[in-house]
Design a protein around this motif. Structure first.
Motif, mmCIF file in Angstrom:
data_model
loop_
_atom_site.group_PDB
_atom_site.id
_atom_site.type_symbol
_atom_site.label_atom_id
_atom_site.label_comp_id
_atom_site.label_asym_id
_atom_site.label_seq_id
_atom_site.Cartn_x
_atom_site.Cartn_y
_atom_site.Cartn_z
ATOM 1 N N PRO A 113 -50.832 15.906 9.776
ATOM 2 C CA PRO A 113 -51.291 15.092 8.643
ATOM 3 C C PRO A 113 -51.249 13.597 8.990
ATOM 4 N N VAL A 114 -52.255 12.866 8.512
ATOM 5 C CA VAL A 114 -52.389 11.442 8.813
ATOM 6 C C VAL A 114 -52.421 10.641 7.513
ATOM 7 N N ALA A 115 -51.751 9.495 7.520
ATOM 8 C CA ALA A 115 -51.829 8.530 6.415
ATOM 9 C C ALA A 115 -52.237 7.185 6.996
ATOM 10 N N ILE A 116 -53.156 6.518 6.323
ATOM 11 C CA ILE A 116 -53.630 5.201 6.745
ATOM 12 C C ILE A 116 -53.290 4.192 5.653
ATOM 13 N N GLU A 117 -52.817 3.029 6.065
ATOM 14 C CA GLU A 117 -52.502 1.948 5.127
ATOM 15 C C GLU A 117 -53.754 1.614 4.319
ATOM 16 N N GLN A 118 -53.646 1.712 2.993
ATOM 17 C CA GLN A 118 -54.812 1.524 2.133
ATOM 18 C C GLN A 118 -55.429 0.135 2.250
ATOM 19 N N ALA A 119 -54.647 -0.884 2.570
ATOM 20 C CA ALA A 119 -55.186 -2.242 2.708
ATOM 21 C C ALA A 119 -56.251 -2.312 3.798
ATOM 22 N N ALA A 120 -56.156 -1.433 4.802
ATOM 23 C CA ALA A 120 -57.125 -1.436 5.902
ATOM 24 C C ALA A 120 -58.518 -1.033 5.428
ATOM 25 N N LEU A 121 -58.595 -0.312 4.318
ATOM 26 C CA LEU A 121 -59.897 0.140 3.831
ATOM 27 C C LEU A 121 -60.751 -1.007 3.309
ATOM 28 N N GLY A 122 -60.138 -2.165 3.072
ATOM 29 C CA GLY A 122 -60.885 -3.330 2.611
ATOM 30 C C GLY A 122 -61.551 -4.114 3.729
ATOM 31 N N GLU A 123 -61.308 -3.726 4.969
ATOM 32 C CA GLU A 123 -61.885 -4.427 6.123
ATOM 33 C C GLU A 123 -63.271 -3.865 6.446
ATOM 34 N N SER A 124 -64.130 -4.727 6.999
ATOM 35 C CA SER A 124 -65.464 -4.255 7.394
ATOM 36 C C SER A 124 -65.383 -3.332 8.601
ATOM 37 N N SER A 125 -64.417 -3.603 9.486
ATOM 38 C CA SER A 125 -64.150 -2.712 10.615
ATOM 39 C C SER A 125 -62.698 -2.890 11.021
ATOM 40 N N VAL A 126 -62.162 -1.857 11.658
ATOM 41 C CA VAL A 126 -60.789 -1.887 12.156
ATOM 42 C C VAL A 126 -60.794 -1.396 13.603
ATOM 43 N N PHE A 127 -59.696 -1.657 14.297
ATOM 44 C CA PHE A 127 -59.531 -1.242 15.681
ATOM 45 C C PHE A 127 -58.381 -0.241 15.734
ATOM 46 N N VAL A 128 -58.620 0.873 16.406
ATOM 47 C CA VAL A 128 -57.625 1.933 16.532
ATOM 48 C C VAL A 128 -57.579 2.341 18.003
ATOM 49 N N ASN A 129 -56.416 2.728 18.472
ATOM 50 C CA ASN A 129 -56.281 3.093 19.879
ATOM 51 C C ASN A 129 -57.293 4.164 20.264
ATOM 52 N N GLY A 130 -57.858 3.991 21.455
ATOM 53 C CA GLY A 130 -58.897 4.890 21.934
ATOM 54 C C GLY A 130 -58.414 6.068 22.757
ATOM 55 N N GLY A 131 -57.100 6.259 22.831
ATOM 56 C CA GLY A 131 -56.592 7.423 23.541
ATOM 57 C C GLY A 131 -56.101 7.134 24.946
ATOM 58 N N GLN A 132 -56.112 5.863 25.321
ATOM 59 C CA GLN A 132 -55.503 5.462 26.587
ATOM 60 C C GLN A 132 -55.133 3.990 26.489
ATOM 61 N N ARG A 133 -54.159 3.614 27.279
ATOM 62 C CA ARG A 133 -53.693 2.231 27.263
ATOM 63 C C ARG A 133 -54.824 1.305 27.687
ATOM 64 N N GLY A 134 -55.034 0.241 26.907
ATOM 65 C CA GLY A 134 -56.070 -0.727 27.231
ATOM 66 C C GLY A 134 -57.439 -0.396 26.679
ATOM 67 N N LEU A 135 -57.525 0.557 25.752
ATOM 68 C CA LEU A 135 -58.814 0.926 25.166
ATOM 69 C C LEU A 135 -58.681 1.025 23.650
ATOM 70 N N GLN A 136 -59.503 0.258 22.944
ATOM 71 C CA GLN A 136 -59.508 0.275 21.480
ATOM 72 C C GLN A 136 -60.876 0.715 20.977
ATOM 73 N N ILE A 137 -60.867 1.425 19.857
ATOM 74 C CA ILE A 137 -62.083 1.873 19.199
ATOM 75 C C ILE A 137 -62.254 1.037 17.939
ATOM 76 N N GLU A 138 -63.407 0.390 17.808
ATOM 77 C CA GLU A 138 -63.728 -0.341 16.576
ATOM 78 C C GLU A 138 -64.630 0.547 15.731
ATOM 79 N N LEU A 139 -64.253 0.742 14.460
ATOM 80 C CA LEU A 139 -65.043 1.581 13.575
ATOM 81 C C LEU A 139 -64.821 1.193 12.120
ATOM 82 N N ASP A 140 -65.637 1.746 11.262
ATOM 83 C CA ASP A 140 -65.485 1.547 9.825
ATOM 84 C C ASP A 140 -64.208 2.252 9.385
#
Length: 157
Positions: A113-140
């Motif tokens: 189960p996953v919970a995301i900080e609700q304040a992040a939903l107000g952003e146009s995009s967020v960055f989340v780890n891409g599954g390896q060190r040094g890689l970020q995924i930008e998405l809605d």
């Protein structure tokens, strides 16, 4: 550095639009999320960190802004539990299949189960780890919620 990870494959299979950003990972950084935000020139509240925890002994995943601290009380309440604690790094790596510093909420070896900080939903995009060190995924942020079947709630102090 490979741009294809289990995280990017999981998002692609769901048809989620995202952009990859590579940066120089600093293994000695005190706060990895803040180091990533600085390296990419992103506001720290848009750079989300993935934390593996346990609520009443059950594994969960919390995704919160890198400049904030998760409240264990709020995390436990989000999952209907009484007590929450951070998962040991070795346990988090075994459960997710990712290395600490590269843990993504997407494409984990074992879905939790996953919970995301609700304040992040107000952003146009967020960055989340891409599954390896040094890689970020930008998405809605809404796509992040859908892709993980997350609950959105207040999780930080």
């Amino acid at each position: 550095m490979s741009k294809t990870t289990r995280a990017t494959q999981a998002l692609a299979s769901l048809g989620v639009k995202f952009t990859l950003h590579a940066y120089d990972y600093d293994p000695d950084a005190d706060r990895i999320g803040l180091q990533a935000a600085q390296a990419l020139g992103v506001e720290p509240h848009r750079m989300l960190k993935t934390l593996m925890a346990e609520v009443d002994g059950r594994p969960v995943c919390a995704v919160v802004p890198s400049d904030r601290e998760v409240s264990m009380k709020k995390l436990a309440a989000a999952f209907g539990g009484k007590a929450a604690k951070m998962m040991r790094p070795a346990d988090a790596e075994r459960l997710t299949g990712y290395h600490v510093g590269g843990i993504s909420p997407f494409g984990q070896k074992r879905r939790v189960p996953v919970a995301i900080e609700q304040a992040a939903l107000g952003e146009s995009s967020v960055f989340v780890n891409g599954g390896q060190r040094g890689l970020q995924i930008e998405l809605d942020p809404g796509d992040a919620v859908k892709a993980t079947a997350a609950i959105a709630c207040a999780l930080t102090v």
